[in-house]
Design a protein around this motif. Structure first.
Motif, PDB file in Angstrom:
ATOM      1  N   LYS A 181       0.818  -1.204   0.000  1.00  0.00           N
ATOM      2  CA  LYS A 181       0.000   0.000   0.000  1.00  0.00           C
ATOM      3  C   LYS A 181       0.859   1.264   0.000  1.00  0.00           C
ATOM      4  O   LYS A 181       0.656   2.164  -0.815  1.00  0.00           O
ATOM      5  CB  LYS A 181      -0.903  -0.022   1.225  1.00  0.00           C
ATOM      6  CG  LYS A 181      -1.936   1.067   1.219  1.00  0.00           C
ATOM      7  CD  LYS A 181      -3.057   0.759   2.187  1.00  0.00           C
ATOM      8  CE  LYS A 181      -4.015   1.915   2.291  1.00  0.00           C
ATOM      9  NZ  LYS A 181      -5.164   1.589   3.156  1.00  0.00           N
ATOM     10  N   TYR A 185       1.257   4.140  -3.111  1.00  0.00           N
ATOM     11  CA  TYR A 185       0.933   5.562  -3.012  1.00  0.00           C
ATOM     12  C   TYR A 185       1.877   6.389  -3.887  1.00  0.00           C
ATOM     13  O   TYR A 185       1.488   7.386  -4.459  1.00  0.00           O
ATOM     14  CB  TYR A 185       1.073   6.048  -1.573  1.00  0.00           C
ATOM     15  CG  TYR A 185      -0.087   5.717  -0.669  1.00  0.00           C
ATOM     16  CD1 TYR A 185      -1.395   5.788  -1.112  1.00  0.00           C
ATOM     17  CD2 TYR A 185       0.136   5.366   0.663  1.00  0.00           C
ATOM     18  CE1 TYR A 185      -2.449   5.502  -0.265  1.00  0.00           C
ATOM     19  CE2 TYR A 185      -0.921   5.084   1.518  1.00  0.00           C
ATOM     20  CZ  TYR A 185      -2.203   5.156   1.053  1.00  0.00           C
ATOM     21  OH  TYR A 185      -3.239   4.885   1.899  1.00  0.00           O
ATOM     22  N   HIS A 216      -1.297  13.894  -3.260  1.00  0.00           N
ATOM     23  CA  HIS A 216      -2.094  12.677  -3.227  1.00  0.00           C
ATOM     24  C   HIS A 216      -3.326  12.822  -2.353  1.00  0.00           C
ATOM     25  O   HIS A 216      -4.381  12.273  -2.651  1.00  0.00           O
ATOM     26  CB  HIS A 216      -1.226  11.527  -2.709  1.00  0.00           C
ATOM     27  CG  HIS A 216      -1.840  10.190  -2.896  1.00  0.00           C
ATOM     28  ND1 HIS A 216      -2.656   9.613  -1.962  1.00  0.00           N
ATOM     29  CD2 HIS A 216      -1.767   9.317  -3.926  1.00  0.00           C
ATOM     30  CE1 HIS A 216      -3.055   8.432  -2.409  1.00  0.00           C
ATOM     31  NE2 HIS A 216      -2.537   8.233  -3.587  1.00  0.00           N
TER      32      HIS A 216
END
Lengths: 223, 223
Positions: A181, A185, A216
């Motif tokens: 994960k 990103y 983000h």
DNA sequence: TTTTATAGTGTATATTCTACACTTTGAATA
DNA sequence: TATTCAAAGTGTAGAATATACACTATAAAA
């Protein structure tokens, strides 16, 4: 000259795999000899954030730390001497062994000491409530603010990062899923360096690309 | 007797498919004749939340509304007369046509009026900043607090609910996906009733099961 | 060379998210 | 009573994301 309101600081650091909070032992009534969040009256001509910085410096010797306002408390009964409004802040510092020493004191407190956040002594005023609110907020904000990175040195390993997430969320995470994960990103810069001074395989070091991080999350709202 | 700090209220309602904020026209210096968030000094023996309730009642005639603290502002330059700390709150009210009338005034303000949140006049003090922060917070909190439901009557249609979500998030959502998601959460009670007074097919009415809602989100942290 | 302690890695399944368009219904009206 | 109107209500396929799970690689120390 002092104003009529205070700031209280939840100063957090990460050390030995645990989230720690800096508490001060009071040397003044009320609650003399009790542990409390570091805090003090804001000067009349001082911005609140500067008061927080000052208190932080007095207690830790650190400057330039990340901070954010938490909540204000103004209950009529929170202070035995009458209502004193306090604005609570949290500050995140990068602890390492050299910085672990707390500065030994102003006249209104005896000592400062780091405690694991989930295991603090009884606190003065409504400070336990403030601490609990802080931890709750951090859990939410972790999802869109670079909180974990403020608690780590500039270069960190993925395991360290995971430990910070686990410390804040107060639960364990799956190693492979966590790494997948984080790496997806795309805001972690993989360095050509590894940890030093460990007695086993050294882990790769990473840095946060803050621009990418902010980009983000700037428009990420649930739904 | 007044204390030395104020509360300011971002009072929000939903009307005609739009999120609206209640603004007051000031009748006092500084910023006489400007629009501002309703707010006033907290009494010395008054809890902050009660001051918010009082201001809310003075401006809308409404009681028992949902409210939550937002942030405190204490900039040295925010008030021309010297620093005045204000604690900002937001309050969510259920507007309908009968409640749209604003109460006509205390002596320190001329009138109160509802404005679309994304189209407000220039505001006094730092009130625009407060409003913007409020809208940002609502977007985050929408994901885990029953904010949308506080803006709706007890019984509502799914289309009304979607409009509230869209108003807060400031973007349109897909109708089928929205309904699917809401119904999957399992905290909506489908009633045996439909809308009345519409010149087309009446929509089914729903109610929130607040217990289930809170249970669903109490331990939901991202990650 | 072996031990030790942590680093680092892949896959299959379940779940959730997204994009997308037509039919149904009930009141109003012609 | 047939038609129009305006919104209600509904399903599916593909993509993306989340989850569960266990072994091999590596570097230092013994």
């Amino acid at each position: 000259m002092y104003s009529n309101f205070t700031v209280d600081c939840v100063i957090l650091g990460f050390h030995e795999g645990e989230l720690k909070v800096l508490l001060a032992e009071r040397n003044e009534y009320p609650f003399k000899d009790w542990w409390a969040l570091p805090g003090f009256f804001v000067d009349n001509d001082e911005e609140m954030e500067d008061a927080v910085k000052r208190i932080l410096y007095e207690n830790t010797g650190l400057k330039d730390v990340f901070m954010d306002q938490l909540h204000s408390f103004a209950g009529l009964k929170r202070h035995p001497k009458g209502r004193i409004l306090t604005v609570a802040y949290y500050a995140l510092v990068q602890l390492d062994n050299t910085k672990l020493k707390t500065k030994p004191v102003t006249n209104y407190m005896k000592q400062a000491k780091w405690f694991p956040v989930r295991n603090v002594p009884e606190l003065a005023f409504d400070h336990k409530q403030i601490l609990d609110l802080c931890l709750e907020r951090l859990q939410r904000r972790l999802a869109y603010k670079p909180i974990a990175f403020e608690l780590l040195p500039e270069k960190f390993t993925l395991t360290q990062l995971q430990l910070v997430y686990e410390g804040i969320l107060n639960k364990t995470l799956d190693k492979r899923n966590f790494r997948k994960k984080m790496q997806n990103y795309g805001f972690l810069k993989e360095l050509d360096e590894v940890q030093t001074g460990v007695a086993y395989r050294a882990a790769r070091l990473y840095k946060l690309d803050k621009r990418k991080f902010l980009k983000h999350f700037q428009n990420t709202v649930a739904f």
